[in-house]
Design a protein around this motif. Sequence first.
Motif, mmCIF file in Angstrom:
data_model
loop_
_atom_site.group_PDB
_atom_site.id
_atom_site.type_symbol
_atom_site.label_atom_id
_atom_site.label_comp_id
_atom_site.label_asym_id
_atom_site.label_seq_id
_atom_site.Cartn_x
_atom_site.Cartn_y
_atom_site.Cartn_z
ATOM 1 N N HIS A 6 0.853 -1.186 0.000
ATOM 2 C CA HIS A 6 0.000 0.000 0.000
ATOM 3 C C HIS A 6 0.886 1.233 0.000
ATOM 4 O O HIS A 6 1.923 1.275 0.658
ATOM 5 C CB HIS A 6 -0.897 0.029 1.236
ATOM 6 C CG HIS A 6 -1.619 1.331 1.439
ATOM 7 N ND1 HIS A 6 -1.231 2.260 2.399
ATOM 8 C CD2 HIS A 6 -2.685 1.876 0.801
ATOM 9 C CE1 HIS A 6 -2.036 3.307 2.346
ATOM 10 N NE2 HIS A 6 -2.930 3.106 1.387
ATOM 11 N N SER A 7 0.499 2.254 -0.774
ATOM 12 C CA SER A 7 1.204 3.530 -0.813
ATOM 13 C C SER A 7 2.664 3.312 -1.203
ATOM 14 O O SER A 7 2.949 2.673 -2.218
ATOM 15 C CB SER A 7 1.056 4.241 0.542
ATOM 16 O OG SER A 7 1.428 5.592 0.446
ATOM 17 N N ALA A 8 3.621 3.822 -0.416
ATOM 18 C CA ALA A 8 5.031 3.617 -0.736
ATOM 19 C C ALA A 8 5.365 2.131 -0.835
ATOM 20 O O ALA A 8 6.212 1.723 -1.636
ATOM 21 C CB ALA A 8 5.908 4.283 0.318
ATOM 22 N N GLY A 9 4.696 1.319 -0.033
ATOM 23 C CA GLY A 9 4.909 -0.122 -0.102
ATOM 24 C C GLY A 9 4.488 -0.712 -1.430
ATOM 25 O O GLY A 9 5.051 -1.712 -1.888
ATOM 26 N N GLY A 10 3.495 -0.083 -2.068
ATOM 27 C CA GLY A 10 3.094 -0.536 -3.397
ATOM 28 C C GLY A 10 4.183 -0.300 -4.421
ATOM 29 O O GLY A 10 4.442 -1.149 -5.285
#
Length: 295
Positions: free
Chosen positions: A148-152
């Motif tokens: 999700h977000s930066a983790g994406g």
Amino acid sequence: MRRFFLLTPVAVLLAAVVVVLATEYVVARPSTRTKDVAYVPASAPDFDKARHILDVYSPKKAAPNGKGYPVVLFIHGGSWTSGNKNIYTFIGRRLAKQGVVAVLINYRLAPPVHVPEQAADCARALAWTVQNIRQYGGDPQRVFVMGHSAGGGLAALLATDDALLAANGLPQNPVKGAIMDDPAGLDMYSYLKEMKYEGDAQYKVPFGNDPVVWKEMSAIHKIKPNLPPFIFYIGGETYPSISGSAGRFRDRLKATGQAPAYTIIPGRHHIPMVLQLYWQHNVIYQGLLKLVEAE
């Protein structure tokens, strides 16, 4: 009577807490959490005891096929400067309950490190997963990434950047698919060149000042034939930079004959895109379970 109305909000809050705790207890029962496993040797010169760790959530019952459960490695967001796997225990529990071994990782944050080091950390966690997940009931031949977000953005690099993986213990890319939950950072090269939003300079803290690095850490520039399948979930009210870069990523995949599943969730903002994973039957889990072929 006035005393009753003053106490009612407290009573409602306490009742809600009890319900949440009870729900988490019920969800936790079918799964086992193995906490704070180091995925980098403690002897490594850059070992960080707080960030080079992961949790594994496994179904308590053995996989019915005898080969192990599919595996999802989840990477948290936080603008590359914050975040922790411990915030997302509900994701691990929900996945394990539905027949998936979940690996939730920490990685080093900026500052003092930059995104290339964070991507390397994620690749090292992936290598650990492939090498060790069988003992936790997972199938090393069915490993997927999610963020999700930066983790994406970091998860997308794992799915597309074979050189990154080869430099960190994986001569062949093991990723069988990627689940993008409102991903950020897919095209930081264009984003940081344009600098058209207020506060954009903050992202030079994790990405630095070198456009070569911006491009190297942008998964959109690593799209090529024969990638693993991607599925996207984008908030209808998310940041324009996220919806824009995700749309361009989708279009480039299409151009190579690899059109991804792409779902826009109306009315959903960026943070609720990950909070909705608290509920087991939401649309993201439905698509994920289909992709990983959970039994």
